[in-house]
Design a protein around this motif. Structure first.
Motif, PDB file in Angstrom:
ATOM      1  N   ALA A   1       0.831  -1.602   0.015  1.00 31.22           N
ATOM      2  CA  ALA A   1       0.027  -0.395   0.324  1.00 31.22           C
ATOM      3  C   ALA A   1       0.946   1.041  -0.019  1.00 31.22           C
ATOM      4  O   ALA A   1       0.176   2.142  -0.568  1.00 31.22           O
ATOM      5  N   LYS A   2       2.173   1.376   0.779  1.00 30.11           N
ATOM      6  CA  LYS A   2       3.082   2.686   1.400  1.00 30.11           C
ATOM      7  C   LYS A   2       3.972   2.577  -0.910  1.00 30.11           C
ATOM      8  O   LYS A   2       4.636   3.215  -0.585  1.00 30.11           O
ATOM      9  N   GLY A   3       4.048   1.279  -0.551  1.00 36.63           N
ATOM     10  CA  GLY A   3       5.234   1.064  -1.957  1.00 36.63           C
ATOM     11  C   GLY A   3       6.233   1.413  -1.236  1.00 36.63           C
ATOM     12  O   GLY A   3       7.433   1.715  -1.782  1.00 36.63           O
TER      13      GLY A   3
ATOM     14  N   VAL B   1       6.267  15.420  14.918  1.00 40.34           N
ATOM     15  CA  VAL B   1       6.918  15.160  13.764  1.00 40.34           C
ATOM     16  C   VAL B   1       7.458  13.208  14.144  1.00 40.34           C
ATOM     17  O   VAL B   1       5.851  12.990  15.815  1.00 40.34           O
ATOM     18  N   GLU B   2       7.260  12.539  13.604  1.00 40.74           N
ATOM     19  CA  GLU B   2       7.707  10.643  14.265  1.00 40.74           C
ATOM     20  C   GLU B   2       8.120  10.456  15.770  1.00 40.74           C
ATOM     21  O   GLU B   2       9.302  11.899  16.067  1.00 40.74           O
ATOM     22  N   SER B   3       8.231   9.370  16.139  1.00 42.49           N
ATOM     23  CA  SER B   3       9.036   9.665  17.411  1.00 42.49           C
ATOM     24  C   SER B   3      10.725   9.684  16.968  1.00 42.49           C
ATOM     25  O   SER B   3      11.320   9.074  16.242  1.00 42.49           O
TER      26      SER B   3
ATOM     27  N   PRO C   1       3.752   1.821   9.735  1.00 38.06           N
ATOM     28  CA  PRO C   1       4.596   3.230   9.690  1.00 38.06           C
ATOM     29  C   PRO C   1       3.775   4.221   9.802  1.00 38.06           C
ATOM     30  O   PRO C   1       2.997   4.083   9.605  1.00 38.06           O
ATOM     31  N   SER C   2       4.484   5.435   9.012  1.00 39.08           N
ATOM     32  CA  SER C   2       3.471   6.617   8.640  1.00 39.08           C
ATOM     33  C   SER C   2       2.510   5.979   8.037  1.00 39.08           C
ATOM     34  O   SER C   2       3.171   5.483   6.569  1.00 39.08           O
ATOM     35  N   ALA C   3       1.302   7.033   8.083  1.00 37.96           N
ATOM     36  CA  ALA C   3       0.370   6.344   6.761  1.00 37.96           C
ATOM     37  C   ALA C   3       0.302   7.448   5.395  1.00 37.96           C
ATOM     38  O   ALA C   3      -0.250   7.884   5.357  1.00 37.96           O
ATOM     39  N   ASN C   4       1.526   7.041   4.752  1.00 33.65           N
ATOM     40  CA  ASN C   4       2.020   7.667   3.846  1.00 33.65           C
ATOM     41  C   ASN C   4       2.344   7.085   2.516  1.00 33.65           C
ATOM     42  O   ASN C   4       2.951   6.133   2.577  1.00 33.65           O
ATOM     43  N   PRO C   5       2.670   7.138   1.021  1.00 32.47           N
ATOM     44  CA  PRO C   5       3.453   7.004   0.780  1.00 32.47           C
ATOM     45  C   PRO C   5       4.449   6.890   0.272  1.00 32.47           C
ATOM     46  O   PRO C   5       4.882   7.966   1.047  1.00 32.47           O
TER      47      PRO C   5
ATOM     48  N   SER D   1      15.858  11.442   0.152  1.00 32.62           N
ATOM     49  CA  SER D   1      15.447  12.033  -0.215  1.00 32.62           C
ATOM     50  C   SER D   1      13.643  11.241   0.655  1.00 32.62           C
ATOM     51  O   SER D   1      14.123  10.667   0.184  1.00 32.62           O
ATOM     52  N   HIS D   2      13.244  12.082   1.657  1.00 24.02           N
ATOM     53  CA  HIS D   2      12.463  11.804   2.033  1.00 24.02           C
ATOM     54  C   HIS D   2      11.303  13.049   2.769  1.00 24.02           C
ATOM     55  O   HIS D   2      11.940  13.795   2.354  1.00 24.02           O
ATOM     56  N   TYR D   3      10.390  12.536   3.274  1.00 22.50           N
ATOM     57  CA  TYR D   3       9.515  13.789   3.934  1.00 22.50           C
ATOM     58  C   TYR D   3       8.843  14.935   2.196  1.00 22.50           C
ATOM     59  O   TYR D   3       9.454  15.388   2.976  1.00 22.50           O
TER      60      TYR D   3
ATOM     61  N   ILE E   1       5.340  13.247   2.466  1.00 21.23           N
ATOM     62  CA  ILE E   1       5.001  13.779   3.822  1.00 21.23           C
ATOM     63  C   ILE E   1       4.535  13.383   4.354  1.00 21.23           C
ATOM     64  O   ILE E   1       3.334  12.541   4.091  1.00 21.23           O
ATOM     65  N   SER E   2       4.611  12.910   5.755  1.00 23.60           N
ATOM     66  CA  SER E   2       3.919  12.297   6.922  1.00 23.60           C
ATOM     67  C   SER E   2       2.569  12.547   6.993  1.00 23.60           C
ATOM     68  O   SER E   2       2.801  14.157   7.028  1.00 23.60           O
ATOM     69  N   PRO E   3       1.778  12.261   7.183  1.00 26.19           N
ATOM     70  CA  PRO E   3      -0.003  12.828   7.440  1.00 26.19           C
ATOM     71  C   PRO E   3       0.405  13.104   9.133  1.00 26.19           C
ATOM     72  O   PRO E   3       0.134  11.876   9.638  1.00 26.19           O
TER      73      PRO E   3
HETATM   74 MG    MG Z   1       7.349   7.333   7.339  1.00 28.97          MG
END
Ligand code: MG
Ligand code: TXA
Length: 320
Positions: A56-58, A181-183, A144-148, A230-232, A152-154
């Motif tokens: 689902a996230k790829g 922001v994430e943990s 995981p964070s619920a984004n592709p 490259s992320h977020y 950008i994280s949701p």
């Molecule tokens: Mg994430």
């Protein structure tokens, strides 16, 4: 590849939490709010469900997931705590801290969650909706964070449906996430190591442990998506440390000296407020950008500023 799903939007009343827990028990995918960002949850012991999370996230399947549980007692059934881990759990759980600890043999957690490592990343979130869902489900939920992957994280349910509608069974809408922001992830298999800056400031962790943390160098060991360069990333190009509004660019400000900014992470210069606004403001500017660059004002490198700057550097990193 699964056929497109109809993604249900659930509320936070007890009947909807039970419905969400039932989806998890059936091997389905449920996005839910935590105090950091929305997670994409699946039964951590259900291999096919975890494979569906990656699909689902790829997400590259070598990137392991965090197991979420409702209590320290349940965490102790999955991983081995030492004195350092106990001290950190006592100080910061429930809350935005993830500990990477040696797994107990036969804990039932799918190898797909850990990408075959002998450690497991684990956290007890404090968000009441996450707590209720984890208690109703009664086992570890990999999320995981619920984004592709790479996006950008949701921090709101609508961000989740923007990226994953039709690919997941349900979203529990619990409003906006407080921390944003994430943990913070701390590795404790060897010397205490900062694997990702996040919602608990590094200074607070070092004060609790009484020793400085080792820092993970980019390119070391396991590649965490948070450690891919490259992320977020928004679609628009991002440039950092810009103290003036450019022409033909959008400006994301921080603090009182950014008059004319298109958005300001925190007009008063408060790092908690800035973290809570970070992903929402990046999304809003990305929607407005239409090919323009997003320029970002400098953010101080202490407290939650470490996590904010980490995410901003990755958003600005070369794509590829
Ligand atoms: Mg994430
Ligand atoms: O705040 C959070 O941590 C959110 C919410 C949903 O809880 N979750 C989150 O998950 O950010 P995710 O998958 O986007 O990031 C998890 C990070 C990744 O960088 C992953 O590589 C790392 O945790 N990780 C997981 N297991 C690990 C392990 N055994 N050793 C080292 N790193 C690990």
């Amino acid at each position: 590849m699964r056929a497109p799903l109809t993604t249900r939007i659930l509320g936070t009343n007890p009947a909807d939490i039970d419905a969400a827990a039932a989806v998890l028990s059936g091997g389905g995918l449920v996005a839910f709010p935590t105090e950091t960002v929305y997670g994409l949850g699946a039964d951590a012991c259900h291999g096919r469900a975890i494979a569906d999370v990656y699909a689902a996230k790829g997400r590259p399947s070598f990137n392991p997931l965090i197991a979420h549980v409702d209590s320290l007692a349940r965490a102790e059934t999955l991983v081995v705590f030492d004195a350092r881990a106990r001290a950190l759990a006592a100080a910061f759980w429930p809350g935005p801290l993830t500990l990477v600890l040696p797994q107990r043999p036969d804990n039932g957690v799918s190898d797909l969650v850990t990408a075959g490592l002998d450690t497991l990343a684990i956290r007890v979130p404090t968000h009441p909706v996450a707590q209720a869902l984890l208690a109703a489900f009664g086992g570890p939920v990999a999320a995981p964070s619920a984004n592709p992957s790479g996006a950008i994280s949701p921090t709101r349910a609508a961000h989740v449906t923007d990226g994953l509608s039709g690919r997941i069974d349900a979203v529990v809408d619990g409003g906006a996430c407080d921390v944003g922001v994430e943990s913070t992830i701390i590795g404790l298999a060897d010397a205490p190591t900062l694997l990702r800056p996040g919602g608990v400031p590094v200074e607070a962790i070092e004060a609790c442990l009484g020793t400085p943390l080792q820092h993970m160098k980019t390119g070391d060991g396991v590649s965490a998506p948070g450690q891919l360069r490259s992320h977020y990333a928004p679609t628009a190009p991002v440039r950092l440390n810009r103290m003036v509004a450019g022409t033909g660019t959008l400006w994301l400000g921080f603090g009182p000296n950014c008059a004319g900014a298109d958005r300001n992470l925190s007009p008063s210069g408060d790092l908690h407020e800035a973290a809570a606004n970070l992903f929402t403001h990046l999304r809003a500017l990305d929607d407005l950008a239409k090919g323009q660059t997003i320029d970002v004002a400098p953010v101080p490198e202490h407290g939650l500023g470490l996590a904010i700057n980490d995410r901003l550097r990755r958003a600005a990193a070369p794509r590829g």
